[in-house]
Design an enzyme around this catalytic site. Structure first.
Site, PDB file in Angstrom:
ATOM      1  CE  LYS A   1      12.051  -9.226   0.063  1.00 19.98           C
ATOM      2  NZ  LYS A   1      12.440 -10.031   1.241  1.00 19.98           N
TER       3      LYS A   1
ATOM      4  CB  ALA B   1      -0.913  -0.011   1.225  1.00 19.88           C
TER       5      ALA B   1
ATOM      6  CD  GLU C   1      -9.731  -4.718  13.331  1.00 18.37           C
ATOM      7  OE1 GLU C   1      -9.682  -5.643  12.522  1.00 18.37           O
ATOM      8  OE2 GLU C   1      -8.961  -3.738  13.290  1.00 18.37           O
TER       9      GLU C   1
ATOM     10  CB  THR D   1      -0.666  -4.419   1.409  1.00 18.51           C
ATOM     11  OG1 THR D   1       0.249  -3.464   1.935  1.00 18.51           O
ATOM     12  CG2 THR D   1      -1.977  -3.746   1.061  1.00 18.51           C
TER      13      THR D   1
ATOM     14  NE  ARG E   1      -0.240  -2.383  13.625  1.00 17.86           N
ATOM     15  CZ  ARG E   1      -1.217  -3.108  13.088  1.00 17.86           C
ATOM     16  NH1 ARG E   1      -2.281  -2.531  12.553  1.00 17.86           N
ATOM     17  NH2 ARG E   1      -1.146  -4.427  13.086  1.00 17.86           N
TER      18      ARG E   1
ATOM     19  CG  HIS F   1       0.178  -8.980  13.163  1.00 23.08           C
ATOM     20  ND1 HIS F   1      -0.301  -9.665  12.070  1.00 23.08           N
ATOM     21  CD2 HIS F   1      -0.598  -7.874  13.271  1.00 23.08           C
ATOM     22  CE1 HIS F   1      -1.324  -8.996  11.549  1.00 23.08           C
ATOM     23  NE2 HIS F   1      -1.507  -7.897  12.253  1.00 23.08           N
TER      24      HIS F   1
ATOM     25  CG  HIS G   1      -3.038 -10.754  15.274  1.00 19.96           C
ATOM     26  ND1 HIS G   1      -4.059 -11.511  15.799  1.00 19.96           N
ATOM     27  CD2 HIS G   1      -3.644  -9.736  14.608  1.00 19.96           C
ATOM     28  CE1 HIS G   1      -5.217 -10.984  15.444  1.00 19.96           C
ATOM     29  NE2 HIS G   1      -4.988  -9.900  14.726  1.00 19.96           N
TER      30      HIS G   1
ATOM     31  NE  ARG H   1      -4.098  -6.536  16.883  1.00 18.98           N
ATOM     32  CZ  ARG H   1      -4.027  -6.147  15.641  1.00 18.98           C
ATOM     33  NH1 ARG H   1      -2.860  -5.918  15.101  1.00 18.98           N
ATOM     34  NH2 ARG H   1      -5.109  -6.002  14.941  1.00 18.98           N
TER      35      ARG H   1
ATOM     36  CB  ALA I   1      -4.441  -6.116   5.511  1.00 18.71           C
TER      37      ALA I   1
ATOM     38  N   GLY J   1      -8.729  -7.385   8.690  1.00 23.69           N
ATOM     39  CA  GLY J   1      -9.730  -6.609   9.432  1.00 23.69           C
ATOM     40  C   GLY J   1     -10.156  -5.348   8.710  1.00 23.69           C
TER      41      GLY J   1
HETATM   42  P1  FAD Z   1       3.984  -4.376   2.394  1.00 20.02           P
HETATM   43  O1  FAD Z   1       2.577  -4.400   2.006  1.00 20.02           O
HETATM   44  O2  FAD Z   1       4.488  -5.514   3.199  1.00 20.02           O
HETATM   45  O3  FAD Z   1       4.872  -4.273   1.069  1.00 20.02           O
HETATM   46  C1  FAD Z   1       6.269  -4.427   1.142  1.00 20.02           C
HETATM   47  C2  FAD Z   1       6.803  -4.626  -0.249  1.00 20.02           C
HETATM   48  O4  FAD Z   1       8.222  -4.514  -0.255  1.00 20.02           O
HETATM   49  C3  FAD Z   1       6.512  -5.988  -0.847  1.00 20.02           C
HETATM   50  O5  FAD Z   1       6.127  -5.767  -2.167  1.00 20.02           O
HETATM   51  C4  FAD Z   1       7.858  -6.706  -0.810  1.00 20.02           C
HETATM   52  O6  FAD Z   1       8.017  -7.677  -1.790  1.00 20.02           O
HETATM   53  C5  FAD Z   1       8.780  -5.540  -1.051  1.00 20.02           C
HETATM   54  N1  FAD Z   1      10.153  -5.735  -0.611  1.00 20.02           N
HETATM   55  C6  FAD Z   1      10.596  -6.046   0.632  1.00 20.02           C
HETATM   56  N2  FAD Z   1      11.944  -6.097   0.648  1.00 20.02           N
HETATM   57  C7  FAD Z   1      12.361  -5.809  -0.606  1.00 20.02           C
HETATM   58  C8  FAD Z   1      13.623  -5.718  -1.224  1.00 20.02           C
HETATM   59  N3  FAD Z   1      14.757  -5.942  -0.551  1.00 20.02           N
HETATM   60  N4  FAD Z   1      13.684  -5.420  -2.540  1.00 20.02           N
HETATM   61  C9  FAD Z   1      12.548  -5.221  -3.269  1.00 20.02           C
HETATM   62  N5  FAD Z   1      11.318  -5.294  -2.716  1.00 20.02           N
HETATM   63  C10 FAD Z   1      11.231  -5.585  -1.406  1.00 20.02           C
HETATM   64  N6  FAD Z   1      -3.015  -3.624   9.063  1.00 20.02           N
HETATM   65  C11 FAD Z   1      -4.182  -2.946   9.138  1.00 20.02           C
HETATM   66  O7  FAD Z   1      -4.167  -1.715   9.252  1.00 20.02           O
HETATM   67  N7  FAD Z   1      -5.361  -3.610   9.068  1.00 20.02           N
HETATM   68  C12 FAD Z   1      -5.434  -4.957   8.942  1.00 20.02           C
HETATM   69  O8  FAD Z   1      -6.529  -5.510   8.866  1.00 20.02           O
HETATM   70  C13 FAD Z   1      -4.231  -5.691   8.892  1.00 20.02           C
HETATM   71  N8  FAD Z   1      -4.262  -7.040   8.806  1.00 20.02           N
HETATM   72  C14 FAD Z   1      -3.078  -7.702   8.635  1.00 20.02           C
HETATM   73  C15 FAD Z   1      -3.111  -9.076   8.429  1.00 20.02           C
HETATM   74  C16 FAD Z   1      -1.958  -9.779   8.166  1.00 20.02           C
HETATM   75  C17 FAD Z   1      -1.986 -11.266   7.950  1.00 20.02           C
HETATM   76  C18 FAD Z   1      -0.715  -9.076   8.127  1.00 20.02           C
HETATM   77  C19 FAD Z   1       0.551  -9.801   7.834  1.00 20.02           C
HETATM   78  C20 FAD Z   1      -0.676  -7.714   8.364  1.00 20.02           C
HETATM   79  C21 FAD Z   1      -1.851  -7.021   8.613  1.00 20.02           C
HETATM   80  N9  FAD Z   1      -1.837  -5.647   8.835  1.00 20.02           N
HETATM   81  C22 FAD Z   1      -3.016  -4.975   8.928  1.00 20.02           C
HETATM   82  C23 FAD Z   1      -0.605  -4.878   8.740  1.00 20.02           C
HETATM   83  C24 FAD Z   1      -0.536  -4.229   7.351  1.00 20.02           C
HETATM   84  O9  FAD Z   1      -1.018  -5.143   6.397  1.00 20.02           O
HETATM   85  C25 FAD Z   1       0.872  -3.833   6.977  1.00 20.02           C
HETATM   86  O10 FAD Z   1       1.488  -3.119   8.026  1.00 20.02           O
HETATM   87  C26 FAD Z   1       0.838  -2.943   5.738  1.00 20.02           C
HETATM   88  O11 FAD Z   1       0.117  -3.591   4.727  1.00 20.02           O
HETATM   89  C27 FAD Z   1       2.248  -2.670   5.294  1.00 20.02           C
HETATM   90  O12 FAD Z   1       2.209  -2.072   4.026  1.00 20.02           O
HETATM   91  P2  FAD Z   1       3.583  -1.674   3.356  1.00 20.02           P
HETATM   92  O13 FAD Z   1       3.248  -1.077   2.043  1.00 20.02           O
HETATM   93  O14 FAD Z   1       4.379  -0.891   4.307  1.00 20.02           O
HETATM   94  O15 FAD Z   1       4.366  -3.053   3.179  1.00 20.02           O
HETATM   95  C1  SIN Z   2      -6.726  -8.156  12.089  1.00 17.35           C
HETATM   96  O1  SIN Z   2      -7.519  -8.211  11.159  1.00 17.35           O
HETATM   97  O2  SIN Z   2      -6.913  -8.658  13.193  1.00 17.35           O
HETATM   98  C2  SIN Z   2      -5.450  -7.453  11.861  1.00 17.35           C
HETATM   99  C3  SIN Z   2      -5.680  -6.027  12.006  1.00 17.35           C
HETATM  100  C4  SIN Z   2      -4.382  -5.309  12.135  1.00 17.35           C
HETATM  101  O3  SIN Z   2      -3.317  -5.896  12.129  1.00 17.35           O
HETATM  102  O4  SIN Z   2      -4.459  -4.093  12.286  1.00 17.35           O
END
Ligand code: FAD
Ligand code: SIN
Length: 524
Positions: free
Chosen positions: A34, A14, A113, A42, A384, A349, A241, A288, A45, A47
């Site tokens: 990567k 995201a 939540e 993302t 968080r 998490h 989590h 949490r 995610a 919830g």
């Molecule tokens: P990411 O979405 O993780 O993207 C990181 C990107 O970087 C990926 O494309 C990866 O391939 C790339 N990358 C990494 N290292 C390298 C490298 N060395 N070279 C090139 N590319 C690289 N948060 C909420 O607010 N609500 C939720 O409901 C929620 N549910 C979740 C459920 C799960 C199962 C998980 C794991 C997390 C959840 N979170 C939630 C947390 C949230 O999803 C993440 O914190 C958020 O999506 C992170 O977004 P980001 O863009 O920072 O990273």
């Molecule tokens: C979840 O759906 O429980 C994850 C929500 C979050 O990590 O913020």
């Protein structure tokens, strides 16, 4: 091989894509990922995304919930800024094609939540992240100003260090010129230069043996910036989590969203008794850190590997409407949520800490921005609040894009940046040297630096991680660069940073719980 762009974006979650789409209105963007664009935290995610949408909710309530959860360590200015800008960020997601669920009256269906005093989570069933990622990727793939490089792995950012100059931490004269990037299909390392670089590499979950994070979450951005002498902070605050599905043969662990508890599901011990009231009056919906520690304690007292989540009183119709993905997953391993308890256990998490940035996502290194989970804005403090991370990712990556487009387009990049030099390195003869170190590292971090810590455990972890670090550095000097070797190197660096921060914090606060120090009274 040298490529030049206005903006380099490392990561396609995201945060990365939000930045790329805005920056592409002003210049040429290269986004690297990567593996493929889709694979990131993302996408998983569940919830949803937190923002104030309707009365009786208001900004003050969201601010208060965030501050309470952060246990006194949030940056209140950042909290207020993020929460007040969240509705506009959500509107941008909607304008880009994201669908959030609505009720029969056409109003957004807001979920609840842990730690939230109001229903304020916008969601798309129980697959919100996948829906956001779908909409964003559709836009990015069509944008003529964006070059997409999948299966490209950032090894290190490029600074004056690569021109033979001495760079020092806390001296804010370091400049970023782009990154060395491994094309994992060809094994060649490219020099990708840019006037501004965004680090958006996501989380660090794979530091631990059990995690909800996909395998790409190996803390690469934090490690790269730490090596480049940027500032990293709050790494001790690792969020576990409480409710990952207990299914020991699977990695990563499948998440059972907190929204299910928000919908009424209740935690129970192995005798079927509720236990959360013993720990917190908010019961199964306490923040949490409290729920994860309570489950950890119940598991240790009873000598068991999981507790139960009871959703049997929720009707089949409601489960299927709101939690179809979880229902399907549970059924696939023989658990019928309408009749059976769901076995759950905590799993690593989310990383609250990361690359220290200001309110525009700018790090301590010039022309280097960071956004999303890799960054530490100060929004989360010591813990968080649920669903505040997607919100943080879209608010601050947008701010970073605006700042970068206004301030970096006239930057010049030195002409004499050296190409990657792998002279004298060889291909690995024994992969086991890498894979075994990875496993050892995850075990050490899980056993000594997880939900409950002590000084002795931290000291023990430090000694063992130092040894793995020494061995990994030796391998890195000797071997041709590969994704797995870089990931081990990065996970080791991140483990070291977590242990160091945890050892320095001589109190228990938020997610950092050390039995040798009494828990400071929380704001709740
Ligand atoms: P990411 O979405 O993780 O993207 C990181 C990107 O970087 C990926 O494309 C990866 O391939 C790339 N990358 C990494 N290292 C390298 C490298 N060395 N070279 C090139 N590319 C690289 N948060 C909420 O607010 N609500 C939720 O409901 C929620 N549910 C979740 C459920 C799960 C199962 C998980 C794991 C997390 C959840 N979170 C939630 C947390 C949230 O999803 C993440 O914190 C958020 O999506 C992170 O977004 P980001 O863009 O920072 O990273
Ligand atoms: C979840 O759906 O429980 C994850 C929500 C979050 O990590 O913020």
């Amino acid at each position: 091989m040298e490529e030049r762009y206005d903006f380099l974006v490392i990561g396609s979650g995201a945060a990365g894509i939000t930045f790329a789409l805005e920056a592409a209105n002003h210049g040429k963007v290269c986004i690297i990922s990567k593996t493929n664009l889709e694979e990131c935290n993302t996408k998983y995610a569940q919830g949803g995304i937190a923002a104030v949408t309707y009365s009786p909710d208001d900004f003050e309530k969201h601010v208060k919930d965030t501050l309470i959860c952060g246990d006194g360590l949030c940056n209140e200015e950042i909290v207020r800024l993020a929460i007040s800008e969240a509705p506009a960020a959500i509107q941008r997601l909607i304008d880009l094609g994201t669908n959030f669920d609505k009720d029969q009256n056409g109003k957004y269906d807001l979920a609840r939540e842990g730690g939230h005093s109001e229903n304020r989570i916008l969601h798309h069933k129980d697959v919100t992240g996948a829906e956001i990622e779908r909409a964003l990727i559709a836009r990015v793939r069509k944008n003529p100003n964006i070059t997409i490089l999948e299966n490209h792995f950032a090894i290190d950012i490029i600074t004056q260090h690569h021109l033979g100059m001495l760079v020092k931490r806390y001296y804010n004269n370091i400049e970023c010129y782009g990154a060395y990037v491994l094309d994992t299909a060809t094994g060649k390392v490219k020099t990708i230069l840019a006037k501004a670089t965004l680090m958006a590499t996501g989380g660090t979950g794979n530091v631990y043996h059990t995690t909800t994070n996909p395998v790409v979450a190996t803390g690469d951005g934090v490690a790269m910036v730490s090596r480049a002498k940027g500032i990293i902070e709050d790494m001790e605050f690792v969020q576990f989590h409480p409710t990952a599905l207990y299914s020991p043969s699977e990695r990563p662990e499948f998440l059972i969203t907190e929204a299910l508890r928000g919908f009424g599901a209740i935690l129970k011990d192995q005798n079927g008794n509720e236990f959360m009231q013993k720990y917190d009056p908010r019961g199964s919906l306490a923040p949490r850190d409290i729920v994860a520690r309570a489950i950890d304690s119940e598991m240790k007292i009873a000598g068991i590997d999981y507790v139960y989540l009871d959703a049997r009183h929720i009707s089949y119709e409601q489960l299927i409407i709101h939690f179809p993905n979880i229902y399907k997953k549970c059924m696939s391993i023989g658990i019928d949520m309408t009749k059976d308890y769901i076995p759950v256990a905590p799993a690593a998490h989310f990383s609250c800490g990361g690359i220290k940035v200001d309110k525009n996502g700018l790090s301590w290194i010039k022309n280097l921005y960071a956004a999303g989970e890799v960054a530490c804005t100060g929004l989360h403090g010591a813990n968080r609040l649920a669903s505040n991370s997607l919100m943080e990712a879209v608010v601050f990556s947008h701010r970073a894009a605006i700042h970068a487009t206004e301030n970096c387009l006239s930057n010049s990049i030195p002409e004499n940046i050296p190409a990657w030099n792998d002279e004298g390195t060889t291909s690995p003869e024994e992969m086991v040297l890498i894979t075994q170190s990875m496993r050892e590292l995850q075990q050490i971090m899980t056993n000594y630096v997880a939900i409950v810590r002590s000084d002795l455990r931290l000291q023990r972890a430090e000694k063992r991680v130092n040894l793995i670090m020494e061995e990994t550095q030796a391998l890195y000097k000797k071997l041709k660069v590969s994704r797995i070797l870089c990931e081990l190197r990065n996970l080791t660096e991140v483990s070291y940073l977590i242990i160091k921060s945890a050892s320095q914090r001589k109190t228990s606060v938020g997610l950092h719980y050390n039995v040798d120090y009494p828990k400071k009274k929380s704001l709740s």
